[in-house]
Structure formats: structure tokens, C-alpha cells
Design a protein around this motif. Structure first.
Motif, PDB file in Angstrom:
ATOM      1  N   ASP A 237      17.809 -11.008 -24.210  1.00 35.82           N
ATOM      2  CA  ASP A 237      16.591 -10.607 -24.910  1.00 35.82           C
ATOM      3  C   ASP A 237      15.500 -11.652 -24.685  1.00 35.82           C
ATOM      4  OD1 ASP A 237      17.906  -8.403 -25.897  1.00 35.82           O
ATOM      5  OD2 ASP A 237      18.020  -9.123 -27.971  1.00 35.82           O
ATOM      6  N   VAL A 238      14.255 -11.194 -24.712  1.00 33.16           N
ATOM      7  CA  VAL A 238      13.101 -12.084 -24.536  1.00 33.16           C
ATOM      8  C   VAL A 238      12.171 -11.933 -25.729  1.00 33.16           C
ATOM      9  CG1 VAL A 238      11.058 -12.580 -23.126  1.00 33.16           C
ATOM     10  CG2 VAL A 238      13.226 -12.019 -22.013  1.00 33.16           C
ATOM     11  N   ILE A 239      11.730 -13.076 -26.263  1.00 32.28           N
ATOM     12  CA  ILE A 239      10.739 -13.107 -27.344  1.00 32.28           C
ATOM     13  C   ILE A 239       9.510 -13.833 -26.810  1.00 32.28           C
ATOM     14  CG2 ILE A 239      10.207 -13.896 -29.670  1.00 32.28           C
ATOM     15  CD1 ILE A 239      13.281 -14.057 -30.154  1.00 32.28           C
ATOM     16  N   THR A 240       8.388 -13.149 -26.751  1.00 31.30           N
ATOM     17  CA  THR A 240       7.152 -13.818 -26.354  1.00 31.30           C
ATOM     18  C   THR A 240       6.338 -14.089 -27.608  1.00 31.30           C
ATOM     19  OG1 THR A 240       5.339 -13.799 -24.744  1.00 31.30           O
ATOM     20  CG2 THR A 240       5.881 -11.680 -25.791  1.00 31.30           C
ATOM     21  N   THR A 241       5.797 -15.309 -27.729  1.00 31.44           N
ATOM     22  CA  THR A 241       5.521 -15.881 -29.041  1.00 31.44           C
ATOM     23  C   THR A 241       4.053 -15.976 -29.448  1.00 31.44           C
ATOM     24  OG1 THR A 241       5.565 -18.121 -28.101  1.00 31.44           O
ATOM     25  CG2 THR A 241       7.651 -17.236 -28.937  1.00 31.44           C
ATOM     26  N   GLY A 242       3.156 -15.312 -28.736  1.00 34.48           N
ATOM     27  CA  GLY A 242       1.758 -15.338 -29.138  1.00 34.48           C
ATOM     28  C   GLY A 242       0.903 -16.178 -28.204  1.00 34.48           C
ATOM     29  N   THR A 243      -0.409 -16.076 -28.358  1.00 32.63           N
ATOM     30  CA  THR A 243      -1.330 -16.682 -27.403  1.00 32.63           C
ATOM     31  C   THR A 243      -2.386 -17.531 -28.098  1.00 32.63           C
ATOM     32  OG1 THR A 243      -2.595 -16.141 -25.393  1.00 32.63           O
ATOM     33  CG2 THR A 243      -3.100 -14.851 -27.359  1.00 32.63           C
ATOM     34  N   PRO A 244      -2.858 -18.592 -27.429  1.00 30.94           N
ATOM     35  CA  PRO A 244      -3.960 -19.396 -27.968  1.00 30.94           C
ATOM     36  C   PRO A 244      -5.296 -18.692 -27.757  1.00 30.94           C
ATOM     37  CG  PRO A 244      -3.287 -20.266 -25.845  1.00 30.94           C
ATOM     38  CD  PRO A 244      -2.328 -19.151 -26.179  1.00 30.94           C
ATOM     39  N   PRO A 245      -6.402 -19.293 -28.210  1.00 25.24           N
ATOM     40  CA  PRO A 245      -7.700 -18.631 -28.090  1.00 25.24           C
ATOM     41  C   PRO A 245      -8.161 -18.516 -26.644  1.00 25.24           C
ATOM     42  CG  PRO A 245      -7.979 -20.880 -28.864  1.00 25.24           C
ATOM     43  CD  PRO A 245      -6.513 -20.605 -28.881  1.00 25.24           C
ATOM     44  N   GLY A 246      -9.167 -17.643 -26.458  1.00 24.76           N
ATOM     45  CA  GLY A 246      -9.752 -17.471 -25.137  1.00 24.76           C
ATOM     46  C   GLY A 246      -9.481 -16.127 -24.517  1.00 24.76           C
ATOM     47  N   VAL A 247      -8.950 -15.180 -25.296  1.00 23.33           N
ATOM     48  CA  VAL A 247      -8.719 -13.841 -24.749  1.00 23.33           C
ATOM     49  C   VAL A 247     -10.055 -13.114 -24.609  1.00 23.33           C
ATOM     50  CG1 VAL A 247      -6.399 -13.726 -25.696  1.00 23.33           C
ATOM     51  CG2 VAL A 247      -8.308 -12.805 -27.024  1.00 23.33           C
ATOM     52  N   GLY A 248     -10.072 -12.118 -23.713  1.00 23.03           N
ATOM     53  CA  GLY A 248     -11.308 -11.394 -23.447  1.00 23.03           C
ATOM     54  C   GLY A 248     -11.862 -10.686 -24.663  1.00 23.03           C
ATOM     55  N   MET A 249     -10.968 -10.144 -25.496  1.00 26.44           N
ATOM     56  CA  MET A 249     -11.380  -9.422 -26.693  1.00 26.44           C
ATOM     57  C   MET A 249     -12.168 -10.307 -27.645  1.00 26.44           C
ATOM     58  SD  MET A 249      -8.919  -7.438 -29.447  1.00 26.44           S
ATOM     59  CE  MET A 249      -7.995  -8.940 -29.808  1.00 26.44           C
ATOM     60  N   GLY A 250     -11.889 -11.605 -27.650  1.00 22.44           N
ATOM     61  CA  GLY A 250     -12.529 -12.507 -28.592  1.00 22.44           C
ATOM     62  C   GLY A 250     -13.859 -13.070 -28.133  1.00 22.44           C
ATOM     63  N   MET A 251     -14.264 -12.757 -26.906  1.00 21.76           N
ATOM     64  CA  MET A 251     -15.523 -13.296 -26.392  1.00 21.76           C
ATOM     65  C   MET A 251     -16.704 -12.461 -26.872  1.00 21.76           C
ATOM     66  SD  MET A 251     -14.363 -14.436 -22.564  1.00 21.76           S
ATOM     67  CE  MET A 251     -13.084 -15.684 -22.387  1.00 21.76           C
ATOM     68  N   LYS A 252     -17.866 -13.058 -26.842  1.00 19.58           N
ATOM     69  CA  LYS A 252     -19.081 -12.393 -27.300  1.00 19.58           C
ATOM     70  C   LYS A 252     -20.096 -12.406 -26.166  1.00 19.58           C
ATOM     71  CE  LYS A 252     -18.344 -13.558 -32.152  1.00 19.58           C
ATOM     72  NZ  LYS A 252     -16.943 -13.874 -31.965  1.00 19.58           N
ATOM     73  N   PRO A 253     -20.327 -11.251 -25.497  1.00 16.52           N
ATOM     74  CA  PRO A 253     -19.618  -9.983 -25.690  1.00 16.52           C
ATOM     75  C   PRO A 253     -18.214 -10.044 -25.085  1.00 16.52           C
ATOM     76  CG  PRO A 253     -21.100  -9.798 -23.838  1.00 16.52           C
ATOM     77  CD  PRO A 253     -21.353 -11.151 -24.435  1.00 16.52           C
ATOM     78  N   PRO A 254     -17.334  -9.096 -25.441  1.00 18.41           N
ATOM     79  CA  PRO A 254     -15.982  -9.093 -24.873  1.00 18.41           C
ATOM     80  C   PRO A 254     -16.017  -8.971 -23.353  1.00 18.41           C
ATOM     81  CG  PRO A 254     -16.121  -7.623 -26.762  1.00 18.41           C
ATOM     82  CD  PRO A 254     -17.529  -8.022 -26.428  1.00 18.41           C
ATOM     83  N   VAL A 255     -15.007  -9.563 -22.725  1.00 20.79           N
ATOM     84  CA  VAL A 255     -14.852  -9.508 -21.267  1.00 20.79           C
ATOM     85  C   VAL A 255     -13.473  -8.929 -20.978  1.00 20.79           C
ATOM     86  CG1 VAL A 255     -14.727 -10.848 -19.139  1.00 20.79           C
ATOM     87  CG2 VAL A 255     -16.347 -11.507 -20.926  1.00 20.79           C
ATOM     88  N   TYR A 256     -13.414  -7.932 -20.099  1.00 19.50           N
ATOM     89  CA  TYR A 256     -12.130  -7.305 -19.804  1.00 19.50           C
ATOM     90  C   TYR A 256     -11.859  -7.321 -18.304  1.00 19.50           C
ATOM     91  CZ  TYR A 256     -12.302  -5.835 -24.651  1.00 19.50           C
ATOM     92  OH  TYR A 256     -12.368  -5.832 -26.021  1.00 19.50           O
ATOM     93  N   LEU A 257     -10.594  -7.186 -17.963  1.00 21.18           N
ATOM     94  CA  LEU A 257     -10.165  -7.245 -16.569  1.00 21.18           C
ATOM     95  C   LEU A 257     -10.546  -5.975 -15.814  1.00 21.18           C
ATOM     96  CD1 LEU A 257      -6.622  -8.701 -17.272  1.00 21.18           C
ATOM     97  CD2 LEU A 257      -8.465  -9.906 -16.064  1.00 21.18           C
ATOM     98  N   LYS A 258     -10.745  -6.137 -14.520  1.00 22.46           N
ATOM     99  CA  LYS A 258     -11.023  -5.010 -13.637  1.00 22.46           C
ATOM    100  C   LYS A 258     -10.295  -5.234 -12.322  1.00 22.46           C
ATOM    101  CE  LYS A 258     -15.285  -7.107 -11.891  1.00 22.46           C
ATOM    102  NZ  LYS A 258     -14.965  -8.417 -12.488  1.00 22.46           N
TER     103      LYS A 258
END
Length: 283
Positions: A237-258
């Protein structure tokens, strides 16, 4: 000890990394880096091997997910205080749990595909825990005894599906290729302090995430204990434990992958990944 799986998709062989960084073929010793071969006893046997006695693997070989035949792929949301702040979310009083589909797991440098209809595809560098022994109701003090090792995970996410479609987060978390794991499974003896590891992620060469496991709200071993209260954890089994800041959703304006974007990411002691974002392809 650093363990890997290498070769074509679906045909990966087990290996280990020697002191020079060369992959050594373990297929004559164990059939895979997977559930039955992740116990403390099996790992201790591998640790006693002389890497020089094992065949060298050609440089440049594809690396597969560092764990084979994953059973449960469990994820933790909003587990970094600074990430919760950037998303204007309250600090959870208990860990937020959701599932990622095991079918989303790919190698650390495999392409990541934009899902059909996706509009808000995002990145998340994360520390993952690999379970090595079947157990339930494990105390935090004993949690390390059932951990085979740690690895790097990119918890790729589709934010519109995660947050705007109702129900559970898993809608935006389990799309094909949304779970790169590796390059290595690193045994706990090589990690001096799992709660003090630097983390980073770049998109197209621009630093997006800089963080440390020291800002986790719920530590890695506490999570093993906590999750084991609600389900039986099994080897592989694998447990992935969360992420630090800097995700695209949290940016102003948001930035998403393409399509065409390149993600590179890493965690101290656990290696690095590189993924190219590619257009949707049916199948």
C-alpha cells in the motif's frame, strides 16, 4: 538502500542502486519490489547483498513506479499548514483522507496526460510512504515497524473535478497518469529525519513549490497510525501525505497545466522526477 523497478511498461524488473548510482538487476534474487518482498526480513536480505555481484543495468533505461502491484493508494489532503493558508482553508482537526486510483500510477519520468475535458490540471510534490507489513490499529510508536520505505510522488490533480463536481475529492485525483511514483523506494535507515526533508517543484523551469516536510500538520508516522484505525494496511500500500504551498490553484490568478508543460520535482534524499504533459489520448 534504494530500490527501483526498471524496463518497459508492464515488464518492469526489480533493481537496486549501488554506491556509484548504477542500477543493479535484482531479478535473479526477487521477482519484484512489491507486497511480499517489502517485509523487514526480505529487505534485510537484500541489504546483505554485494551490489557488485549483481548485473549492471544499462544507463538510460526507463524507470517504472518504484513499487509494483500497489493495493491501496491513499492520499492526505491539506496536510501542510502553509498550503492550507494559501488555499484559505482551515487547519484540519483530523487528517483528510481520500483515495487515488491504483490505475493512475506511472513511472517517475513517464508522460502525464491531460484528461478529456480537463480545464484545471495541477501539480503537487509529495512524500509517500510505502507499507511493508499487513497491520491494523498500529500505534504511532510502532508505525515505523510496518514501513518499508519512502518515495517521491506527484499527486497530479484536476481541480474543477476535485472541488466543483460535488462528492469526494477522488474525482480529480485518479485520472490515468496522475500518480507518478519514484524514482526510488528508499528504506527508512537512509532517512535521518523524515520530518525535515526539503521539497521542490518547477514547471517549465520556474520554481513553483518550495517546502519542507517540517510543516506537515500530521507527521508521516502519525498518518500510518491514524489510517490503520480505519482500514487494514497491507504490504505494498502507498500513502501520499500532502503537499507544501505553491500549487497552481493557490496562485492569483490560478495557473494550470497544459500540454507541452514540463514538471520537474524532488525531495531531499528521495530523488527527482520529470514529466512532460501530453494531450488526451483515448485508451
Amino acid at each position: 538502500m534504494k530500490l527501483v523497478r526498471f524496463g518497459k511498461v508492464g515488464e518492469e524488473k526489480p533493481g537496486l542502486i549501488d554506491a556509484d548510482g548504477t542500477i543493479r538487476d535484482l531479478s535473479g534474487v526477487v521477482p519484484d519490489i512489491s507486497g511480499p518482498y517489502l517485509s523487514k526480513e526480505k529487505l534485510a536480505e537484500l541489504a546483505k547483498l554485494d551490489p557488485a555481484s549483481l548485473p549492471k543495468v544499462d544507463a538510460g533505461v526507463r524507470l517504472g513506479p518504484c513499487v509494483g502491484n500497489v493495493g491501496n493508494f491513499i492520499a492526505v489532503g491539506l496536510n501542510y499548514a502553509d498550503h492550507a493558508a494559501e488555499t484559505n482553508s482551515p487547519i484540519p482537526s483530523e487528517p483528510i483522507l481520500f483515495n487515488k486510483a491504483r490505475s493512475c500510477i506511472v513511472g517517475p519520468n513517464d508522460d502525464v496526460m491531460v484528461p478529456f475535458g480537463s480545464e484545471k490540471m495541477d501539480w503537487e510534490v509529495e512524500l509517500a510512504i510505502v507499507i511493508g507489513k499487513t497491520a491494523s490499529n498500529v500505534s504511532e510508536a510502532d508505525a515505523l515497524s510496518i514501513v518499508a520505505g519512502f518515495c517521491l510522488c506527484n499527486d497530479v490533480s484536476e481541480r474543477a473535478w476535485q472541488t466543483e463536481r460535488g462528492g469526494q475529492w477522488m474525482k480529480g485525483k485518479g485520472c490515468p497518469t496522475f500518480g507518478p511514483l519514484g524514482p526510488w523506494l528508499v528504506t527508512p535507515d537512509e532517512i535521518a529525519d523524515v520530518q525535515n526533508l526539503g521539497m521542490w517543484l518547477d514547471v517549465n523551469g520556474k520554481r513553483m513549490q518550495t517546502g519542507s516536510t517540517s510543516t506537515m500538520i500530521f507527521g508521516a508516522l502519525y498518518l500510518v497510525h491514524y489510517i490503520s484505525q480505519f482500514m487494514r494496511l497491507e504490504a505494498g500500500d502507498v500513502i501520499t501525505t500532502g503537499t507544501p504551498p505553491g500549487v497552481g490553484m493557490g496562485m492569483k490568478p490560478p495557473v494550470y497545466l497544459k500540454a507541452g508543460d514540463i514538471m520537474t520535482l524532488g525531495i531531499e534524499g528521495l530523488g527527482s522526477q520529470r514529466q512532460t504533459v501530453v494531450p488526451y489520448k483515448a485508451g
